[in-house]
Each structure stands twice: as C-alpha cells, then as structure tokens.
Design a protein around this motif. Structure first.
Motif, PDB file in Angstrom:
ATOM      1  N   UNK A   8      75.733  -0.851  87.849  1.00  0.00           N
ATOM      2  CA  UNK A   8      75.280  -2.166  86.961  1.00  0.00           C
ATOM      3  C   UNK A   8      75.418  -2.710  85.417  1.00  0.00           C
ATOM      4  N   UNK A   9      74.613  -0.919  85.645  1.00  0.00           N
ATOM      5  CA  UNK A   9      73.678  -0.955  84.370  1.00  0.00           C
ATOM      6  C   UNK A   9      74.959  -0.905  83.081  1.00  0.00           C
ATOM      7  N   UNK A  10      76.193  -0.968  83.154  1.00  0.00           N
ATOM      8  CA  UNK A  10      76.557  -0.130  82.208  1.00  0.00           C
ATOM      9  C   UNK A  10      77.517  -0.732  81.431  1.00  0.00           C
ATOM     10  N   UNK A  11      77.382  -2.240  82.051  1.00  0.00           N
ATOM     11  CA  UNK A  11      77.576  -3.453  81.644  1.00  0.00           C
ATOM     12  C   UNK A  11      76.768  -4.346  80.203  1.00  0.00           C
ATOM     13  N   UNK A  12      75.360  -4.016  80.112  1.00  0.00           N
ATOM     14  CA  UNK A  12      74.106  -3.982  79.043  1.00  0.00           C
ATOM     15  C   UNK A  12      74.426  -2.597  78.859  1.00  0.00           C
ATOM     16  N   UNK A  13      75.040  -1.341  78.588  1.00  0.00           N
ATOM     17  CA  UNK A  13      75.078  -0.391  77.892  1.00  0.00           C
ATOM     18  C   UNK A  13      75.768  -0.299  76.558  1.00  0.00           C
ATOM     19  N   UNK A  14      74.567   0.068  75.734  1.00  0.00           N
ATOM     20  CA  UNK A  14      74.857  -0.246  74.326  1.00  0.00           C
ATOM     21  C   UNK A  14      76.231   0.546  73.737  1.00  0.00           C
ATOM     22  N   UNK A  15      76.267   2.134  74.195  1.00  0.00           N
ATOM     23  CA  UNK A  15      77.080   3.034  73.740  1.00  0.00           C
ATOM     24  C   UNK A  15      78.707   2.297  74.547  1.00  0.00           C
ATOM     25  N   UNK A  16      78.489   1.565  75.915  1.00  0.00           N
ATOM     26  CA  UNK A  16      79.913   1.266  76.499  1.00  0.00           C
ATOM     27  C   UNK A  16      80.020   0.009  75.469  1.00  0.00           C
ATOM     28  N   UNK A  17      79.563  -0.824  75.396  1.00  0.00           N
ATOM     29  CA  UNK A  17      80.251  -2.064  74.814  1.00  0.00           C
ATOM     30  C   UNK A  17      80.377  -1.617  73.361  1.00  0.00           C
ATOM     31  N   UNK A  18      79.996  -0.493  72.652  1.00  0.00           N
ATOM     32  CA  UNK A  18      80.490  -0.378  71.088  1.00  0.00           C
ATOM     33  C   UNK A  18      82.008   0.047  70.907  1.00  0.00           C
ATOM     34  N   UNK A  19      82.722   0.611  72.442  1.00  0.00           N
ATOM     35  CA  UNK A  19      83.722   1.024  73.353  1.00  0.00           C
ATOM     36  C   UNK A  19      84.651  -0.055  72.917  1.00  0.00           C
ATOM     37  N   UNK A  20      85.695   0.517  72.193  1.00  0.00           N
ATOM     38  CA  UNK A  20      86.839  -0.252  72.312  1.00  0.00           C
ATOM     39  C   UNK A  20      87.425  -0.755  73.497  1.00  0.00           C
ATOM     40  N   UNK A  21      88.192  -1.848  74.370  1.00  0.00           N
ATOM     41  CA  UNK A  21      88.473  -2.459  75.656  1.00  0.00           C
ATOM     42  C   UNK A  21      89.687  -1.334  76.053  1.00  0.00           C
ATOM     43  N   UNK A  22      90.482  -0.793  75.649  1.00  0.00           N
ATOM     44  CA  UNK A  22      91.083   0.708  76.274  1.00  0.00           C
ATOM     45  C   UNK A  22      90.564   1.642  75.922  1.00  0.00           C
ATOM     46  N   UNK A  23      89.698   1.903  75.105  1.00  0.00           N
ATOM     47  CA  UNK A  23      88.222   3.461  75.595  1.00  0.00           C
ATOM     48  C   UNK A  23      87.795   3.138  77.102  1.00  0.00           C
ATOM     49  N   UNK A  24      86.824   1.520  76.797  1.00  0.00           N
ATOM     50  CA  UNK A  24      86.175   1.409  77.737  1.00  0.00           C
ATOM     51  C   UNK A  24      86.989   1.280  79.654  1.00  0.00           C
ATOM     52  N   UNK A  25      88.314   0.694  79.415  1.00  0.00           N
ATOM     53  CA  UNK A  25      89.071   1.171  80.608  1.00  0.00           C
ATOM     54  C   UNK A  25      89.636   2.873  81.007  1.00  0.00           C
ATOM     55  N   UNK A  26      89.456   3.824  79.712  1.00  0.00           N
ATOM     56  CA  UNK A  26      89.503   5.196  80.196  1.00  0.00           C
ATOM     57  C   UNK A  26      88.117   6.019  80.581  1.00  0.00           C
ATOM     58  N   UNK A  27      86.781   5.190  80.184  1.00  0.00           N
ATOM     59  CA  UNK A  27      86.021   5.713  80.548  1.00  0.00           C
ATOM     60  C   UNK A  27      85.387   5.769  82.046  1.00  0.00           C
ATOM     61  N   UNK A  28      85.829   4.430  82.903  1.00  0.00           N
ATOM     62  CA  UNK A  28      85.621   4.063  83.849  1.00  0.00           C
ATOM     63  C   UNK A  28      86.678   4.999  84.643  1.00  0.00           C
ATOM     64  N   UNK A  29      88.189   5.231  84.198  1.00  0.00           N
ATOM     65  CA  UNK A  29      89.129   6.120  84.828  1.00  0.00           C
ATOM     66  C   UNK A  29      88.390   7.791  85.097  1.00  0.00           C
ATOM     67  N   UNK A  30      87.451   8.306  84.266  1.00  0.00           N
ATOM     68  CA  UNK A  30      86.623   9.493  83.422  1.00  0.00           C
ATOM     69  C   UNK A  30      85.832   9.218  85.357  1.00  0.00           C
ATOM     70  N   UNK A  31      84.890   8.349  84.864  1.00  0.00           N
ATOM     71  CA  UNK A  31      84.045   7.900  85.820  1.00  0.00           C
ATOM     72  C   UNK A  31      84.939   8.171  87.397  1.00  0.00           C
ATOM     73  N   UNK A  32      85.887   7.273  88.007  1.00  0.00           N
ATOM     74  CA  UNK A  32      86.508   7.959  89.074  1.00  0.00           C
ATOM     75  C   UNK A  32      87.493   9.260  88.659  1.00  0.00           C
ATOM     76  N   UNK A  33      87.718   9.714  88.229  1.00  0.00           N
ATOM     77  CA  UNK A  33      88.032  11.426  88.417  1.00  0.00           C
ATOM     78  C   UNK A  33      87.126  12.529  88.186  1.00  0.00           C
ATOM     79  N   UNK A  34      85.881  12.273  88.262  1.00  0.00           N
ATOM     80  CA  UNK A  34      84.760  13.229  88.000  1.00  0.00           C
ATOM     81  C   UNK A  34      84.515  13.470  89.911  1.00  0.00           C
ATOM     82  N   UNK A  35      84.066  14.355  89.411  1.00  0.00           N
ATOM     83  CA  UNK A  35      83.364  15.523  91.379  1.00  0.00           C
ATOM     84  C   UNK A  35      82.708  15.242  91.846  1.00  0.00           C
ATOM     85  N   UNK A  36      81.603  16.048  92.716  1.00  0.00           N
ATOM     86  CA  UNK A  36      80.282  15.140  92.608  1.00  0.00           C
ATOM     87  C   UNK A  36      78.790  15.787  91.866  1.00  0.00           C
TER      88      UNK A  36
END
Length: 161
Positions: A8-36
């Motif tokens: 839930x803290x992702x929505x309060x994260x300044x680094x995340x908030x400063x990203x463009x909308x498309x970059x936010x989606x890519x970052x969330x996608x990268x989280x789902x692609x991360x291994x353990x």
C-alpha cells in the motif's frame, strides 16, 4: 506460479508518484516479473511483450520508460554478457517471502565493478533478510509471553491456594 504483492505504501512513494503513468504501469509489471530475489529479465522486447502485450507501443518508448524508472532508483539495470537484467533494491522490504518456499534465482546476480555493468548497483540484495528472521523473533516473543503468563499463574496460585 509466483504471486507478488503491491504494498500500500507504493501510493505514498515520492519516486513512484513522480513517474509518468506509463512508467508506473511498467514498474508494477516489473514487480510481477521479479523472481524470489527481486531479479527480472529487463530486455526491452520482453518487457514490451509482457507488460504491454496488446498496446501499439514502440520499443524505443519502453526503453524510455525503463530508463525513467531506473533514474528514480526504484530499479537497477545491469548487463551480463549481452543480456539486460534488473533488480528491485527494496524487494525484501515489500515482498514477504517464506523461507521454505523461496526459489533460487536463475538470473545472475548484479556484480559491483563488473565490466559489462551499465550502471553500478547502488544497493545489494540482502539474502539474509528473509522471513526466517521474523519467525525467530516471533518464536522468541511467544516464548517470552508464555514465560510471563506462567509467572503470573504461579503468583496467583501462591496468593490463592
């Protein structure tokens, strides 16, 4: 199949908030692609096919988005041979991993001062900070509570025989 959490803290994260909308989606996608261990394949064509599979997005745009995310230090991109890889420096802070289910990564570790590294990683992956640490603390806390309860019961029995 791995499951990933968005904290839930992702929505309060300044680094995340400063990203463009498309970059936010890519970052969330990268989280789902991360291994353990928080590592992922960062090849532009792969990212485009996984995160934007039905969008008409040029590879150059995905490269720009990936670079935008990396500039915020939310991810670190590195190379091994001709392959691009990435990792999430704060992975273990936000992903709860049970030690008995953790799988060893098939993706090479980032190596500091590696000749082929595009950018030196700023934070290492801390393999020692896995849920085993929490389990030990929880067990210790439970033992302390049980000892305290037994002492109270013992005192009560001495007062009321």
């Amino acid at each position: 199949m791995q499951k990933r959490m968005l904290h839930i803290d992702i929505w309060d994260n300044r680094q995340f908030a400063l990203l463009s909308h498309e970059a936010r989606l890519l970052f969330i996608g990268m989280i789902t692609l991360g291994d353990d261990e928080g590592r992922f394949r960062a090849d532009i064509l792969l990212l485009r096919s996984k995160v934007f599979p039905r969008d008409d997005m040029a590879s150059e745009k995905v490269q720009e988005l990936r670079d935008e995310i990396e500039k915020t230090n939310l991810i670190t991109i590195y190379q091994v041979g001709d392959e691009d890889y990435g990792y999430h420096p704060n992975w273990l802070k936000y992903q709860v991993l049970r030690a008995d289910r953790k799988k060893k990564s098939n993706i090479p570790k980032p190596v500091v001062n590696q000749a082929s590294t595009k950018r030196q990683p700023n934070v290492g992956i801390r393999e020692d900070k896995i849920r085993e640490d929490k389990i030990t603390k929880d067990n210790l806390a439970t033992k302390n509570v049980a000892d305290t309860v037994n002492k109270i019961i013992g005192l009560f029995k001495t007062l009321n025989p």
